[in-house]
Scaffold this active site. Structure first.
Site, PDB file in Angstrom:
ATOM      1  N   VAL A  24      18.364 -11.405 -54.941  1.00  0.00           N
ATOM      2  CA  VAL A  24      18.303 -10.024 -55.413  1.00  0.00           C
ATOM      3  C   VAL A  24      19.117  -9.159 -54.456  1.00  0.00           C
ATOM      4  O   VAL A  24      18.889  -9.184 -53.242  1.00  0.00           O
ATOM      5  CB  VAL A  24      16.856  -9.497 -55.491  1.00  0.00           C
ATOM      6  CG1 VAL A  24      16.853  -8.020 -55.897  1.00  0.00           C
ATOM      7  CG2 VAL A  24      16.039 -10.322 -56.482  1.00  0.00           C
ATOM      8  N   ALA A  75      19.365  -6.866 -49.459  1.00  0.00           N
ATOM      9  CA  ALA A  75      19.310  -8.028 -50.353  1.00  0.00           C
ATOM     10  C   ALA A  75      18.272  -9.005 -49.826  1.00  0.00           C
ATOM     11  O   ALA A  75      17.765  -8.856 -48.703  1.00  0.00           O
ATOM     12  CB  ALA A  75      20.673  -8.699 -50.457  1.00  0.00           C
ATOM     13  N   LYS A  76      17.958 -10.018 -50.602  1.00  0.00           N
ATOM     14  CA  LYS A  76      17.045 -11.065 -50.159  1.00  0.00           C
ATOM     15  C   LYS A  76      17.230 -12.297 -51.021  1.00  0.00           C
ATOM     16  O   LYS A  76      17.557 -12.186 -52.208  1.00  0.00           O
ATOM     17  CB  LYS A  76      15.586 -10.594 -50.250  1.00  0.00           C
ATOM     18  CG  LYS A  76      14.643 -11.302 -49.291  1.00  0.00           C
ATOM     19  CD  LYS A  76      14.845 -10.825 -47.864  1.00  0.00           C
ATOM     20  CE  LYS A  76      13.858 -11.442 -46.902  1.00  0.00           C
ATOM     21  NZ  LYS A  76      13.974 -10.859 -45.553  1.00  0.00           N
ATOM     22  N   GLY A  77      17.011 -13.459 -50.413  1.00  0.00           N
ATOM     23  CA  GLY A  77      17.018 -14.714 -51.148  1.00  0.00           C
ATOM     24  C   GLY A  77      15.708 -15.432 -50.967  1.00  0.00           C
ATOM     25  O   GLY A  77      15.010 -15.247 -49.961  1.00  0.00           O
TER      26      GLY A  77
END
Length: 394
Positions: A24, A75-77
């Site tokens: 995201v 952001a992030k994963g």
């Protein structure tokens, strides 16, 4: 801060195992977003979306127009898998291969829950990436010098623990100490319980113990270790495995083994959830006797539980401030605001976190709100200034 749709949301399904991963991107600043990659069973798109929004906030809260480091987007994963499971590393490599176009172009990532930076670096190389943070390189004035400075900083150790593993915990501990100082509470005699003894929780426990506080409970995947007279933090840290699990042979005669959730009801003034998200819900909050909950983990206190805690006089210091030093340390070092030196890094973290916590608590007092609401208000004011300077997507 009003919730809004992220800039980009992606769900990936592994063709080998059928497991899912997520990316995201909440916002881009200068064409880049920053945020770690986590691996845990049960990770969801909703979770990663909230974490990405939190990264946008952390970046904005550290905006200093005079600094060399200026904020990136958030952001992030995430990968839905137990990092201890057979095949987890191979899954990580496949995820990074699938995300390679994004990491090369605009997503700068690093370690988060369940993954170490060493593991991500190894998997990134196997996936054909130059670095997990290579999207930032075009923003640097002198890429070679900056990359060497960060590599040198990662090589620094303090009492056997890497500087990169200590930076975030230093920020969390300083947030605790700032709150105690503001309330006029002395460090000696103040008791702390920590959930999670991994990178963040372990470093936080070390800094608080060295400041004179008494760590009376720590929790890992095996349960809670407690001692009302105080735990030997250094011995427990030395007895950890790579996942933050303590070898019980290191316990002293006065140390007790309790259930995994016993840290919640510890007789302590400060609770530090430093492990998983959603650790404290409405069914748990009534057990808490602490005066402060300091969010070293991302999103550990559910909103309704926080509302009930506030009604009981328990102050929650929010993750977007408390654990933001990990991310900021990377960029302060890479962009050249600080060098590859532990004392310089700790001094900068302490000074910055003190100022940020004070600003947040002053705003909360002035507005009659919670510290989280105050932090959100500060972000709401800063994001337009960042957008005016850099635009929304460039």
């Amino acid at each position: 801060m009003t919730a809004r749709a992220p800039l980009m949301s992606l769900v990936w399904t592994d063709h080998v195992t059928g497991r899912q991963g997520f990316l995201v991107v909440d916002r881009l600043v200068r064409g880049v977003a920053s945020g770690g990659l986590r691996m845990r069973p049960g990770c969801t798109l909703e979770e990663v979306t909230g974490l990405a929004r939190g990264m946008t906030m952390k970046e904005a809260l550290h905006y200093d127009p005079e600094a060399r480091y200026v904020p990136l987007g958030g952001a992030k994963g995430g990968i839905d898998c137990d990092p201890r499971a057979p095949g987890a590393y191979e899954l990580l490599v496949r995820y990074l291969r699938a995300m390679r176009p994004y990491i090369e172009s605009f997503w700068s990532t690093g370690e988060d829950l369940g993954l170490t930076q060493d593991l991500i670096d190894r998997a990134a190389a196997e996936a054909g990436l130059v670095s997990s943070i290579q999207a930032v390189y075009p923003l640097l004035d002198d890429e070679a010098t900056a990359r060497k400075r960060l590599a040198d900083a990662f090589a620094v150790e303090v009492d056997g623990i890497g500087l990169d593993e200590l930076a975030g915990g230093c920020g969390v501990a300083e947030s605790v100490l700032a709150a105690l100082d503001r309330a006029g509470v002395p460090y000696p005699g103040t008791r702390v319980a920590v959930q999670g003894l991994g990178t963040m929780g372990g470093a936080t426990a070390r800094f608080l113990a060295r400041a004179g506080l008494t760590v009376v409970a720590v929790a890992d995947i095996k349960g809670t270790i407690a001692n009302p007279a105080g735990l030997d933090v250094e011995a427990l840290l030395a007895a950890r495995d790579g996942y933050g699990t303590v070898d019980r042979h290191a316990l002293r005669p006065g140390d007790r083994e309790l259930p995994g959730d016993a840290w919640l009801s510890a007789d302590a003034e400060v609770l530090v959830p430093a492990a998983v998200s959603y650790a404290i819900g409405t069914a748990d909050q009534h057990r808490i006797r602490a005066r402060w909950i300091v969010e070293a983990a991302n999103m550990p206190v559910l909103p309704k539980a926080e509302e009930l805690l506030a009604g009981r006089g328990v102050t929650v210091l929010p993750d977007v401030v408390v654990n933001s030093a990990t991310n900021a340390w990377w960029w302060w070092t890479l962009f050249g605001d600080i060098g590859a030196d532990a004392e310089e890094a700790f001094a900068h973290i302490r000074r910055t976190m003190r100022a940020l916590v004070a600003l947040m608590l002053d705003r909360a007092d002035a507005d009659g709100t919670t510290p989280r609401a105050a932090a959100h208000a500060l972000v709401t004011e800063r994001l337009p200034a960042i957008a005016a300077r850099f635009g929304w997507y460039r």
